[in-house]
Design a protein around this motif. Structure first.
Motif, PDB file in Angstrom:
ATOM      1  N   SER A  12      20.473 -34.740  11.689  1.00  0.00           N
ATOM      2  CA  SER A  12      19.716 -35.746  11.565  1.00  0.00           C
ATOM      3  C   SER A  12      18.637 -35.804  10.528  1.00  0.00           C
ATOM      4  O   SER A  12      18.356 -36.777   9.742  1.00  0.00           O
ATOM      5  N   ARG A  13      18.063 -34.792  10.560  1.00  0.00           N
ATOM      6  CA  ARG A  13      16.990 -34.385   9.216  1.00  0.00           C
ATOM      7  C   ARG A  13      17.850 -34.633   7.919  1.00  0.00           C
ATOM      8  O   ARG A  13      17.289 -34.940   7.045  1.00  0.00           O
ATOM      9  N   GLY A  14      18.915 -34.093   7.776  1.00  0.00           N
ATOM     10  CA  GLY A  14      19.793 -33.951   6.435  1.00  0.00           C
ATOM     11  C   GLY A  14      19.987 -35.341   6.202  1.00  0.00           C
ATOM     12  O   GLY A  14      19.912 -35.840   4.888  1.00  0.00           O
ATOM     13  N   ARG A  15      20.292 -36.218   7.061  1.00  0.00           N
ATOM     14  CA  ARG A  15      20.528 -37.795   6.807  1.00  0.00           C
ATOM     15  C   ARG A  15      19.305 -38.377   6.526  1.00  0.00           C
ATOM     16  O   ARG A  15      19.407 -39.239   5.364  1.00  0.00           O
ATOM     17  N   ARG A  16      18.168 -37.964   7.073  1.00  0.00           N
ATOM     18  CA  ARG A  16      17.003 -38.704   6.469  1.00  0.00           C
ATOM     19  C   ARG A  16      16.564 -38.155   5.132  1.00  0.00           C
ATOM     20  O   ARG A  16      16.104 -39.066   4.217  1.00  0.00           O
ATOM     21  N   GLY A  17      16.625 -36.843   4.722  1.00  0.00           N
ATOM     22  CA  GLY A  17      16.772 -36.301   3.751  1.00  0.00           C
ATOM     23  C   GLY A  17      17.262 -37.261   2.569  1.00  0.00           C
ATOM     24  O   GLY A  17      16.685 -37.485   1.442  1.00  0.00           O
ATOM     25  N   ASN A  18      18.732 -37.469   2.927  1.00  0.00           N
ATOM     26  CA  ASN A  18      19.392 -38.041   1.821  1.00  0.00           C
ATOM     27  C   ASN A  18      18.962 -39.482   1.732  1.00  0.00           C
ATOM     28  O   ASN A  18      18.994 -39.822   0.705  1.00  0.00           O
ATOM     29  N   ALA A  19      18.711 -40.071   2.610  1.00  0.00           N
ATOM     30  CA  ALA A  19      18.041 -41.400   2.645  1.00  0.00           C
ATOM     31  C   ALA A  19      16.845 -41.526   2.028  1.00  0.00           C
ATOM     32  O   ALA A  19      16.558 -42.409   1.193  1.00  0.00           O
ATOM     33  N   GLU A  20      15.970 -40.745   2.272  1.00  0.00           N
ATOM     34  CA  GLU A  20      14.784 -40.598   1.278  1.00  0.00           C
ATOM     35  C   GLU A  20      15.002 -40.422  -0.155  1.00  0.00           C
ATOM     36  O   GLU A  20      14.362 -40.937  -1.099  1.00  0.00           O
ATOM     37  N   ALA A  21      15.764 -39.498  -0.111  1.00  0.00           N
ATOM     38  CA  ALA A  21      16.170 -39.264  -1.943  1.00  0.00           C
ATOM     39  C   ALA A  21      16.936 -40.368  -2.450  1.00  0.00           C
ATOM     40  O   ALA A  21      16.613 -40.703  -3.570  1.00  0.00           O
ATOM     41  N   ARG A  22      17.717 -41.168  -1.753  1.00  0.00           N
ATOM     42  CA  ARG A  22      18.114 -42.329  -2.535  1.00  0.00           C
ATOM     43  C   ARG A  22      17.204 -43.389  -2.565  1.00  0.00           C
ATOM     44  O   ARG A  22      17.108 -44.126  -3.613  1.00  0.00           O
ATOM     45  N   GLN A  23      16.394 -43.462  -1.454  1.00  0.00           N
ATOM     46  CA  GLN A  23      15.121 -44.547  -1.627  1.00  0.00           C
ATOM     47  C   GLN A  23      14.336 -44.148  -3.079  1.00  0.00           C
ATOM     48  O   GLN A  23      13.861 -45.197  -3.760  1.00  0.00           O
ATOM     49  N   ARG A  24      14.051 -42.946  -3.110  1.00  0.00           N
ATOM     50  CA  ARG A  24      13.299 -42.256  -4.218  1.00  0.00           C
ATOM     51  C   ARG A  24      14.022 -42.757  -5.381  1.00  0.00           C
ATOM     52  O   ARG A  24      13.329 -43.110  -6.518  1.00  0.00           O
ATOM     53  N   ALA A  25      15.065 -42.350  -5.520  1.00  0.00           N
ATOM     54  CA  ALA A  25      16.058 -42.615  -6.967  1.00  0.00           C
ATOM     55  C   ALA A  25      15.783 -43.983  -7.162  1.00  0.00           C
ATOM     56  O   ALA A  25      15.974 -44.636  -8.281  1.00  0.00           O
ATOM     57  N   VAL A  26      16.181 -45.163  -6.145  1.00  0.00           N
ATOM     58  CA  VAL A  26      16.037 -46.458  -6.430  1.00  0.00           C
ATOM     59  C   VAL A  26      14.504 -46.929  -7.043  1.00  0.00           C
ATOM     60  O   VAL A  26      14.493 -47.682  -7.762  1.00  0.00           O
ATOM     61  N   LEU A  27      13.458 -46.265  -6.249  1.00  0.00           N
ATOM     62  CA  LEU A  27      12.151 -46.470  -7.064  1.00  0.00           C
ATOM     63  C   LEU A  27      12.146 -46.017  -8.434  1.00  0.00           C
ATOM     64  O   LEU A  27      11.439 -46.784  -9.262  1.00  0.00           O
ATOM     65  N   ASP A  28      12.565 -45.080  -8.651  1.00  0.00           N
ATOM     66  CA  ASP A  28      12.360 -44.375  -9.877  1.00  0.00           C
ATOM     67  C   ASP A  28      12.915 -45.217 -10.855  1.00  0.00           C
ATOM     68  O   ASP A  28      12.566 -45.620 -12.144  1.00  0.00           O
ATOM     69  N   ALA A  29      14.372 -45.628 -10.459  1.00  0.00           N
ATOM     70  CA  ALA A  29      15.239 -46.530 -11.459  1.00  0.00           C
ATOM     71  C   ALA A  29      14.434 -47.562 -11.777  1.00  0.00           C
ATOM     72  O   ALA A  29      14.539 -48.400 -12.718  1.00  0.00           O
ATOM     73  N   ALA A  30      13.955 -48.425 -10.713  1.00  0.00           N
ATOM     74  CA  ALA A  30      13.441 -49.602 -10.557  1.00  0.00           C
ATOM     75  C   ALA A  30      12.069 -49.610 -11.696  1.00  0.00           C
ATOM     76  O   ALA A  30      11.812 -50.593 -12.390  1.00  0.00           O
ATOM     77  N   LEU A  31      11.492 -48.596 -11.682  1.00  0.00           N
ATOM     78  CA  LEU A  31      10.305 -48.318 -12.452  1.00  0.00           C
ATOM     79  C   LEU A  31      10.761 -48.577 -13.936  1.00  0.00           C
ATOM     80  O   LEU A  31      10.312 -49.112 -14.907  1.00  0.00           O
ATOM     81  N   GLU A  32      11.776 -47.754 -14.141  1.00  0.00           N
ATOM     82  CA  GLU A  32      12.395 -47.859 -15.639  1.00  0.00           C
ATOM     83  C   GLU A  32      12.848 -49.115 -16.072  1.00  0.00           C
ATOM     84  O   GLU A  32      12.535 -49.479 -17.257  1.00  0.00           O
ATOM     85  N   VAL A  33      13.398 -49.841 -15.066  1.00  0.00           N
ATOM     86  CA  VAL A  33      14.288 -51.073 -15.601  1.00  0.00           C
ATOM     87  C   VAL A  33      13.269 -52.183 -15.819  1.00  0.00           C
ATOM     88  O   VAL A  33      13.337 -52.987 -16.701  1.00  0.00           O
ATOM     89  N   PHE A  34      12.384 -52.275 -14.750  1.00  0.00           N
ATOM     90  CA  PHE A  34      11.254 -53.178 -15.001  1.00  0.00           C
ATOM     91  C   PHE A  34      10.558 -53.050 -15.953  1.00  0.00           C
ATOM     92  O   PHE A  34      10.074 -53.922 -16.563  1.00  0.00           O
ATOM     93  N   LEU A  35      10.120 -51.881 -16.660  1.00  0.00           N
ATOM     94  CA  LEU A  35       9.185 -51.418 -17.750  1.00  0.00           C
ATOM     95  C   LEU A  35      10.071 -51.848 -18.798  1.00  0.00           C
ATOM     96  O   LEU A  35       9.490 -52.525 -19.944  1.00  0.00           O
ATOM     97  N   ALA A  36      11.222 -51.662 -18.945  1.00  0.00           N
ATOM     98  CA  ALA A  36      12.189 -51.888 -19.980  1.00  0.00           C
ATOM     99  C   ALA A  36      12.401 -53.456 -20.536  1.00  0.00           C
ATOM    100  O   ALA A  36      12.447 -54.005 -21.532  1.00  0.00           O
TER     101      ALA A  36
END
Length: 215
Positions: A12-36
Motif C-alpha cells: 500500500s505504501r509502495g502504491r502511494r509512493g508511486n502515485a505521489e511520484a507521478r503527481q510530482r512528475a505531472v506538476l514538474d512537467a506542467a511548470l515547464e510547459v506553462f512557462l514555455a
C-alpha cells in the motif's frame, strides 16, 4: 495464500509512493510547459508527454488544465506566504528589521527562483483569464496585503511610524518586486538588476519616509 498484514502495508505504501511520484512528475512537467507556452497554448498532451505518463493519469489528480494550474500556483507560492505570516506573531525587533526580513525572503524565495516566472505568466495571462487573477488574488495577493497592513498597524502602534500610509497602501512594499519581475524579463540582459539591493534600498526609503521625525 493469505496476504500478511505487513506485506499488505508495504504494498500500500509502495502504491502511494508511486502515485505521489507521478503527481510530482505531472506538476514538474506542467511548470515547464506553462512557462514555455503560456496558459492558453499549453496542452495536457504536452504535459503528459513531458511527465512520461498517459494523459488519463493527469485526470486522476486534476480535473482539468485550470485546476492543474491552480494546484501548481498553490504549491509554489502558498508556503512562501505562510512563512511570511509566521514571522509576525513572535518578531520582537523593529519594523525596519521586519520589513528587511520580509524583503529578503521575497527575494530569496520568489525573485531568485522560478516562482518569478509564474508571477510574470500571471501578469501576462491574467487579463485574458479573469479566473486566474481571482485565484491568485485569493490565494496569494490578499494574504500578502493583509500581512503588510498588519506590519503598518504594528509600526504605528509602537510609535515607529507617524503615518499609516503602509496600512492604507500595502502595495507600497511589493511594488519593486513587480518592477524586478518585469525588468528581468525585458532588460536584465542589458543591465542586470541586483534585486536584493533594490528591495533593501526600497525598504530603507519607505521606513525613513514613514518614521516619526523624533525617532
Amino acid at each position: 495464500m493469505e496476504r500478511r498484514p505487513r506485506e499488505t502495508s508495504l504494498r500500500s505504501r509502495g502504491r502511494r509512493g508511486n502515485a505521489e511520484a507521478r503527481q510530482r512528475a505531472v506538476l514538474d512537467a506542467a511548470l515547464e510547459v506553462f512557462l514555455a507556452k503560456g496558459f492558453a497554448a499549453a496542452r495536457l498532451d504536452d504535459i503528459a508527454a513531458r511527465a512520461g505518463v498517459a494523459k488519463g493519469t493527469i485526470y486522476l489528480y486534476f480535473r482539468d488544465k485550470e485546476h492543474l494550474f491552480q494546484a501548481l500556483l498553490r504549491e509554489a507560492v502558498g508556503p512562501v506566504i505562510t512563512r511570511v505570516e509566521g514571522l509576525l506573531p513572535s518578531f520582537a525587533g523593529s519594523t525596519g528589521d521586519l520589513l528587511h526580513m520580509i524583503a529578503e525572503l521575497m527575494d530569496r524565495e520568489i525573485l531568485q527562483t522560478r516562482r518569478k516566472d509564474l508571477l510574470r505568466l500571471i501578469i501576462a495571462e491574467g487579463p485574458r483569464f479573469p479566473w486566474l487573477s481571482e485565484f491568485y488574488w485569493r490565494e496569494v495577493v490578499s494574504r500578502g496585503l493583509a500581512i503588510i497592513r498588519a506590519v503598518g498597524a504594528r509600526a504605528v502602534a509602537r510609535g515607529e511610524f507617524a503615518s499609516d500610509a503602509l496600512e492604507r497602501f500595502p502595495q507600497l512594499l511589493p511594488a519593486p518586486m513587480l518592477v524586478a519581475v518585469i525588468w528581468g524579463a525585458l532588460f536584465d540582459r542589458f543591465d542586470k538588476l541586483d534585486t536584493r539591493a533594490l528591495l533593501d534600498a526600497h525598504v530603507d526609503i519607505l521606513v525613513r519616509g514613514l518614521a516619526r521625525r523624533d525617532s
